[in-house]
Design a protein around this motif. Structure first.
Motif, PDB file in Angstrom:
ATOM      1  N   THR A   5       0.597  -1.264   0.117  1.00 22.73           N
ATOM      2  CA  THR A   5       0.152   0.039  -0.010  1.00 22.73           C
ATOM      3  C   THR A   5       1.010   1.170  -0.032  1.00 22.73           C
ATOM      4  OG1 THR A   5      -1.782  -1.354   1.160  1.00 22.73           O
ATOM      5  CG2 THR A   5      -1.726   1.239   1.306  1.00 22.73           C
ATOM      6  N   VAL A   6       0.475   2.226  -0.804  1.00 24.50           N
ATOM      7  CA  VAL A   6       1.223   3.554  -0.739  1.00 24.50           C
ATOM      8  C   VAL A   6       0.432   4.629   0.132  1.00 24.50           C
ATOM      9  CG1 VAL A   6       1.808   5.518  -2.330  1.00 24.50           C
ATOM     10  CG2 VAL A   6       2.152   3.229  -3.266  1.00 24.50           C
ATOM     11  N   GLU A   7       0.802   4.957   0.806  1.00 24.65           N
ATOM     12  CA  GLU A   7       0.492   6.119   1.635  1.00 24.65           C
ATOM     13  C   GLU A   7       0.905   7.466   1.331  1.00 24.65           C
ATOM     14  OE1 GLU A   7      -0.443   3.899   5.925  1.00 24.65           O
ATOM     15  OE2 GLU A   7       1.216   4.867   5.652  1.00 24.65           O
ATOM     16  N   ILE A   8       0.005   8.532   1.407  1.00 21.97           N
ATOM     17  CA  ILE A   8       0.648   9.880   1.236  1.00 21.97           C
ATOM     18  C   ILE A   8       0.167  10.604   2.402  1.00 21.97           C
ATOM     19  CG2 ILE A   8       0.326  12.021  -0.115  1.00 21.97           C
ATOM     20  CD1 ILE A   8      -0.206  10.169  -2.549  1.00 21.97           C
ATOM     21  N   GLY A   9       1.234  11.303   3.025  1.00 18.08           N
ATOM     22  CA  GLY A   9       0.822  11.962   4.366  1.00 18.08           C
ATOM     23  C   GLY A   9       0.127  11.083   5.266  1.00 18.08           C
ATOM     24  N   GLY A  10       0.421   9.867   5.502  1.00 21.93           N
ATOM     25  CA  GLY A  10      -0.254   8.867   6.373  1.00 21.93           C
ATOM     26  C   GLY A  10      -1.536   8.023   5.862  1.00 21.93           C
ATOM     27  N   ARG A  11      -2.180   8.487   4.797  1.00 18.92           N
ATOM     28  CA  ARG A  11      -3.469   8.222   4.008  1.00 18.92           C
ATOM     29  C   ARG A  11      -3.265   7.085   3.087  1.00 18.92           C
ATOM     30  NH1 ARG A  11      -7.304  11.908   0.529  1.00 18.92           N
ATOM     31  NH2 ARG A  11      -9.220  10.324   0.507  1.00 18.92           N
ATOM     32  N   ASP A  32       7.879   7.753 -13.203  1.00 16.60           N
ATOM     33  CA  ASP A  32       6.476   7.739 -13.976  1.00 16.60           C
ATOM     34  C   ASP A  32       5.284   7.724 -12.834  1.00 16.60           C
ATOM     35  OD1 ASP A  32       7.674   7.929 -16.137  1.00 16.60           O
ATOM     36  OD2 ASP A  32       7.510   5.842 -16.959  1.00 16.60           O
ATOM     37  N   PHE A  33       5.566   6.865 -11.809  1.00 19.05           N
ATOM     38  CA  PHE A  33       4.480   6.600 -10.870  1.00 19.05           C
ATOM     39  C   PHE A  33       4.202   7.706  -9.964  1.00 19.05           C
ATOM     40  CE2 PHE A  33       3.377   5.043  -6.657  1.00 19.05           C
ATOM     41  CZ  PHE A  33       1.925   4.657  -6.856  1.00 19.05           C
ATOM     42  N   ARG A  34       5.424   8.454  -9.529  1.00 21.92           N
ATOM     43  CA  ARG A  34       5.375   9.654  -8.979  1.00 21.92           C
ATOM     44  C   ARG A  34       4.738  10.694  -9.591  1.00 21.92           C
ATOM     45  NH1 ARG A  34       9.285   9.463  -3.806  1.00 21.92           N
ATOM     46  NH2 ARG A  34       9.189   7.235  -3.498  1.00 21.92           N
ATOM     47  N   LEU A  47      -3.443  13.886  -6.066  1.00 22.30           N
ATOM     48  CA  LEU A  47      -3.054  12.998  -4.891  1.00 22.30           C
ATOM     49  C   LEU A  47      -1.827  13.214  -4.174  1.00 22.30           C
ATOM     50  CD1 LEU A  47      -3.687   9.589  -7.125  1.00 22.30           C
ATOM     51  CD2 LEU A  47      -5.221  10.865  -4.951  1.00 22.30           C
ATOM     52  N   TRP A  48      -1.023  13.943  -4.973  1.00 21.95           N
ATOM     53  CA  TRP A  48       0.368  14.111  -4.133  1.00 21.95           C
ATOM     54  C   TRP A  48       0.587  15.510  -4.754  1.00 21.95           C
ATOM     55  CZ3 TRP A  48       5.829  12.789  -5.472  1.00 21.95           C
ATOM     56  CH2 TRP A  48       6.662  12.909  -4.607  1.00 21.95           C
ATOM     57  N   ASP A  49       0.930  16.278  -3.632  1.00 20.83           N
ATOM     58  CA  ASP A  49       1.456  18.022  -4.044  1.00 20.83           C
ATOM     59  C   ASP A  49       3.071  17.741  -4.055  1.00 20.83           C
ATOM     60  OD1 ASP A  49       2.536  17.446  -1.456  1.00 20.83           O
ATOM     61  OD2 ASP A  49       1.525  19.090  -0.250  1.00 20.83           O
ATOM     62  N   GLY A  50       3.755  16.731  -4.229  1.00 21.91           N
ATOM     63  CA  GLY A  50       5.198  16.345  -4.294  1.00 21.91           C
ATOM     64  C   GLY A  50       5.953  16.700  -3.067  1.00 21.91           C
ATOM     65  N   LEU A  51       5.378  17.219  -2.054  1.00 20.77           N
ATOM     66  CA  LEU A  51       6.032  17.427  -0.721  1.00 20.77           C
ATOM     67  C   LEU A  51       5.507  16.413   0.346  1.00 20.77           C
ATOM     68  CD1 LEU A  51       5.468  21.189  -0.884  1.00 20.77           C
ATOM     69  CD2 LEU A  51       7.696  19.898  -1.399  1.00 20.77           C
ATOM     70  N   ALA A  52       4.331  16.097   0.349  1.00 21.37           N
ATOM     71  CA  ALA A  52       4.002  15.064   1.620  1.00 21.37           C
ATOM     72  C   ALA A  52       4.816  13.936   1.413  1.00 21.37           C
ATOM     73  CB  ALA A  52       2.254  14.996   1.432  1.00 21.37           C
ATOM     74  N   THR A  53       4.893  13.279   2.646  1.00 23.26           N
ATOM     75  CA  THR A  53       5.540  12.163   2.797  1.00 23.26           C
ATOM     76  C   THR A  53       5.070  10.949   2.070  1.00 23.26           C
ATOM     77  OG1 THR A  53       6.404  12.694   4.833  1.00 23.26           O
ATOM     78  CG2 THR A  53       6.454  10.450   4.682  1.00 23.26           C
TER      79      THR A  53
END
Length: 103
Positions: A5-11, A32-34, A47-53
Protein backbone atom coordinates in the motif's frame (compact mmCIF):
# COMPACT_ATOMS: atom_id res chain seq x y z
CA UNK A 1 2.73 -12.44 -4.81
CA UNK A 2 2.80 -9.81 -2.06
CA UNK A 3 0.55 -6.79 -1.59
CA UNK A 4 1.73 -3.27 -0.83
CA UNK A 5 0.00 0.00 0.00
CA UNK A 6 1.14 3.52 -0.87
CA UNK A 7 0.38 6.14 1.74
CA UNK A 8 0.54 9.88 1.19
CA UNK A 9 0.81 11.89 4.36
CA UNK A 10 -0.26 8.80 6.32
CA UNK A 11 -3.41 8.25 4.21
CA UNK A 12 -3.71 4.99 2.23
CA UNK A 13 -4.05 5.99 -1.42
CA UNK A 14 -3.24 2.97 -3.59
CA UNK A 15 -2.55 -0.73 -3.31
CA UNK A 16 -0.78 -3.12 -5.69
CA UNK A 17 0.68 -6.59 -5.99
CA UNK A 18 4.33 -7.31 -6.64
CA UNK A 19 6.63 -10.32 -6.65
CA UNK A 20 8.64 -9.10 -3.66
CA UNK A 21 9.69 -6.07 -1.61
CA UNK A 22 12.48 -5.11 -4.00
CA UNK A 23 10.17 -5.03 -7.05
CA UNK A 24 7.57 -3.11 -5.06
CA UNK A 25 10.13 -0.50 -4.02
CA UNK A 26 11.35 -0.16 -7.61
CA UNK A 27 7.79 0.50 -8.79
CA UNK A 28 7.07 2.85 -5.84
CA UNK A 29 10.20 4.90 -6.51
CA UNK A 30 9.70 5.11 -10.28
CA UNK A 31 9.52 8.64 -11.61
CA UNK A 32 6.51 7.78 -13.83
CA UNK A 33 4.46 6.50 -10.88
CA UNK A 34 5.28 9.53 -8.76
CA UNK A 35 4.47 11.88 -11.63
CA UNK A 36 1.11 10.15 -12.05
CA UNK A 37 0.37 10.86 -8.39
CA UNK A 38 0.85 14.60 -9.02
CA UNK A 39 -1.43 14.56 -12.08
CA UNK A 40 -4.28 12.34 -10.89
CA UNK A 41 -6.97 14.13 -8.90
CA UNK A 42 -9.07 13.19 -5.90
CA UNK A 43 -11.80 15.62 -4.89
CA UNK A 44 -10.40 18.08 -7.43
CA UNK A 45 -6.90 18.12 -5.89
CA UNK A 46 -3.73 16.25 -6.91
CA UNK A 47 -3.22 13.01 -5.00
CA UNK A 48 0.29 14.15 -4.12
CA UNK A 49 1.64 17.69 -3.90
CA UNK A 50 5.22 16.49 -4.33
CA UNK A 51 6.01 17.41 -0.72
CA UNK A 52 3.92 15.19 1.52
CA UNK A 53 5.59 12.05 2.82
CA UNK A 54 5.19 8.99 0.61
CA UNK A 55 5.33 5.64 2.36
CA UNK A 56 5.24 2.06 1.13
CA UNK A 57 4.00 -0.61 3.54
CA UNK A 58 2.51 -4.09 3.54
CA UNK A 59 -1.17 -4.00 2.65
CA UNK A 60 -3.85 -4.92 5.15
CA UNK A 61 -6.14 -7.89 4.46
CA UNK A 62 -8.93 -5.49 3.46
CA UNK A 63 -6.66 -3.66 1.00
CA UNK A 64 -5.58 -6.99 -0.47
CA UNK A 65 -9.23 -7.89 -1.07
CA UNK A 66 -9.72 -4.57 -2.90
CA UNK A 67 -6.90 -5.44 -5.31
CA UNK A 68 -8.09 -9.00 -5.84
CA UNK A 69 -11.66 -7.87 -6.50
CA UNK A 70 -10.60 -5.15 -8.96
CA UNK A 71 -8.23 -7.52 -10.75
CA UNK A 72 -10.90 -10.19 -11.04
CA UNK A 73 -13.33 -7.82 -12.75
CA UNK A 74 -10.87 -6.00 -15.04
CA UNK A 75 -11.55 -7.44 -18.49
CA UNK A 76 -8.60 -5.58 -20.04
CA UNK A 77 -5.96 -7.62 -18.20
CA UNK A 78 -4.73 -11.05 -19.13
CA UNK A 79 -5.24 -13.14 -16.00
CA UNK A 80 -1.68 -14.48 -16.09
CA UNK A 81 -0.15 -10.99 -15.81
CA UNK A 82 2.42 -10.60 -13.04
CA UNK A 83 2.82 -6.85 -13.52
CA UNK A 84 1.92 -4.40 -10.81
CA UNK A 85 -1.80 -3.71 -10.88
CA UNK A 86 -2.58 -0.50 -8.98
CA UNK A 87 -5.93 -0.07 -7.29
CA UNK A 88 -6.69 3.35 -5.89
CA UNK A 89 -8.29 3.32 -2.46
CA UNK A 90 -9.73 6.82 -2.93
CA UNK A 91 -11.82 8.18 -5.82
CA UNK A 92 -9.49 9.41 -8.59
CA UNK A 93 -9.74 11.04 -11.97
CA UNK A 94 -7.09 11.64 -14.59
CA UNK A 95 -7.43 15.01 -16.35
CA UNK A 96 -5.67 13.51 -19.39
CA UNK A 97 -8.58 11.07 -19.81
CA UNK A 98 -11.03 13.99 -19.83
CA UNK A 99 -9.20 15.81 -22.62
CA UNK A 100 -9.08 12.63 -24.73
CA UNK A 101 -12.88 12.41 -24.58
CA UNK A 102 -13.30 15.96 -25.84
CA UNK A 103 -11.19 15.48 -28.97
Amino acid sequence: MKYFTVEIGGRPIACFRSEDQEDAEHFFEAEDFREDLTVMLSDGKPLWDGLATLNLRDATAEEQREVDQAYEFDEDLPKEADDEFVVFLVPVSDPADDTDDEE
